[in-house]
Write a protein that holds these residues in place. Sequence first.
Motif, PDB file in Angstrom:
ATOM      1  N   PRO A 156       0.820  -1.212   0.000  1.00 30.97           N
ATOM      2  CA  PRO A 156       0.000   0.000   0.000  1.00 30.97           C
ATOM      3  C   PRO A 156       0.853   1.261   0.000  1.00 30.97           C
ATOM      4  O   PRO A 156       2.011   1.248   0.425  1.00 30.97           O
ATOM      5  CB  PRO A 156      -0.799  -0.119   1.298  1.00 30.97           C
ATOM      6  N   ALA A 157       0.262   2.336  -0.464  1.00 33.05           N
ATOM      7  CA  ALA A 157       0.907   3.640  -0.386  1.00 33.05           C
ATOM      8  C   ALA A 157       0.824   4.126   1.062  1.00 33.05           C
ATOM      9  O   ALA A 157       0.037   3.630   1.868  1.00 33.05           O
ATOM     10  CB  ALA A 157       0.205   4.627  -1.315  1.00 33.05           C
ATOM     11  N   LEU A 158       1.640   5.116   1.373  1.00 34.67           N
ATOM     12  CA  LEU A 158       1.603   5.791   2.663  1.00 34.67           C
ATOM     13  C   LEU A 158       1.094   7.210   2.428  1.00 34.67           C
ATOM     14  O   LEU A 158       1.669   7.946   1.628  1.00 34.67           O
ATOM     15  CB  LEU A 158       3.002   5.843   3.288  1.00 34.67           C
ATOM     16  N   VAL A 159       0.005   7.566   3.087  1.00 31.96           N
ATOM     17  CA  VAL A 159      -0.493   8.934   3.052  1.00 31.96           C
ATOM     18  C   VAL A 159      -0.120   9.565   4.390  1.00 31.96           C
ATOM     19  O   VAL A 159      -0.524   9.077   5.450  1.00 31.96           O
ATOM     20  CB  VAL A 159      -2.020   8.988   2.830  1.00 31.96           C
ATOM     21  N   HIS A 160       0.696  10.613   4.340  1.00 29.87           N
ATOM     22  CA  HIS A 160       1.206  11.282   5.534  1.00 29.87           C
ATOM     23  C   HIS A 160       0.554  12.655   5.617  1.00 29.87           C
ATOM     24  O   HIS A 160       0.711  13.481   4.720  1.00 29.87           O
ATOM     25  CB  HIS A 160       2.731  11.393   5.417  1.00 29.87           C
ATOM     26  N   VAL A 161      -0.183  12.890   6.686  1.00 31.89           N
ATOM     27  CA  VAL A 161      -0.987  14.100   6.843  1.00 31.89           C
ATOM     28  C   VAL A 161      -0.568  14.846   8.105  1.00 31.89           C
ATOM     29  O   VAL A 161      -0.284  14.229   9.131  1.00 31.89           O
ATOM     30  CB  VAL A 161      -2.495  13.738   6.948  1.00 31.89           C
ATOM     31  N   ASP A 162      -0.546  16.158   8.026  1.00 39.81           N
ATOM     32  CA  ASP A 162      -0.346  17.005   9.197  1.00 39.81           C
ATOM     33  C   ASP A 162      -1.637  17.791   9.396  1.00 39.81           C
ATOM     34  O   ASP A 162      -1.963  18.683   8.612  1.00 39.81           O
ATOM     35  CB  ASP A 162       0.832  17.951   8.984  1.00 39.81           C
ATOM     36  N   ALA A 163      -2.386  17.454  10.433  1.00 39.70           N
ATOM     37  CA  ALA A 163      -3.688  18.084  10.671  1.00 39.70           C
ATOM     38  C   ALA A 163      -3.598  19.313  11.572  1.00 39.70           C
ATOM     39  O   ALA A 163      -4.618  19.893  11.918  1.00 39.70           O
ATOM     40  CB  ALA A 163      -4.642  17.052  11.287  1.00 39.70           C
ATOM     41  N   TYR A 164      -2.389  19.740  11.917  1.00 37.58           N
ATOM     42  CA  TYR A 164      -2.213  20.837  12.869  1.00 37.58           C
ATOM     43  C   TYR A 164      -2.944  22.108  12.440  1.00 37.58           C
ATOM     44  O   TYR A 164      -3.579  22.769  13.245  1.00 37.58           O
ATOM     45  CB  TYR A 164      -0.715  21.127  13.061  1.00 37.58           C
ATOM     46  N   ARG A 165      -2.852  22.470  11.168  1.00 32.67           N
ATOM     47  CA  ARG A 165      -3.444  23.721  10.694  1.00 32.67           C
ATOM     48  C   ARG A 165      -4.882  23.564  10.200  1.00 32.67           C
ATOM     49  O   ARG A 165      -5.485  24.529   9.755  1.00 32.67           O
ATOM     50  CB  ARG A 165      -2.583  24.326   9.579  1.00 32.67           C
ATOM     51  N   LEU A 166      -5.403  22.353  10.250  1.00 32.67           N
ATOM     52  CA  LEU A 166      -6.768  22.158   9.781  1.00 32.67           C
ATOM     53  C   LEU A 166      -7.762  22.694  10.802  1.00 32.67           C
ATOM     54  O   LEU A 166      -7.580  22.542  12.006  1.00 32.67           O
ATOM     55  CB  LEU A 166      -7.037  20.683   9.500  1.00 32.67           C
ATOM     56  N   GLY A 167      -8.818  23.305  10.302  1.00 32.59           N
ATOM     57  CA  GLY A 167      -9.772  23.981  11.161  1.00 32.59           C
ATOM     58  C   GLY A 167     -10.924  23.132  11.658  1.00 32.59           C
ATOM     59  O   GLY A 167     -11.740  23.606  12.421  1.00 32.59           O
TER      60      GLY A 167
END
Length: 153
Positions: free
Chosen positions: A74-85
């Motif tokens: 599988p692919a790796l999806v790397h997310v940074d949710a820090y700035r998400l509202g």
Amino acid sequence: MRTVELPQESDTLEFGRRLGAALRAGDLLLLDGPLGAGKTVLTRGIAAGMGVTGRITSPTFVIARVHRPDGDGPALVHVDAYRLGGLDEIDDLDLDTDLTDAAVVVEWGEGLADQLSDTHLMVRLRRREDDVRELTLEPHGEGWTERLGELTG
């Protein structure tokens, strides 16, 4: 819940490699911890364990990056949710679709991304005053408890 001590950065990378090797499409990992706790270092190890090569950096400014492995898996999806509202912005990323064919790692995702799946692994990283990292694994949903037993022995 299990806690692991990681005295060196290399220990964080190695634990990440073992965790990454155990991941499959549909897995959701939420990483929590203050700046400098080792979330991105752990993700580098996870990527290596999944067969991803290339540079893994924090997706702070781009919010999400997709990394493909060299070969099958599988692919790796790397997310940074820090700035998400909020939930609407998480929804705009369409991560629930990514969960069908990728493993998704979300930094700062507690309270947002955990709603994407009833089954996820919460990974809490803390840096002690002696610079040792403590990693606490909190399984949610079916299957993670058994898989963690294999990882942490």
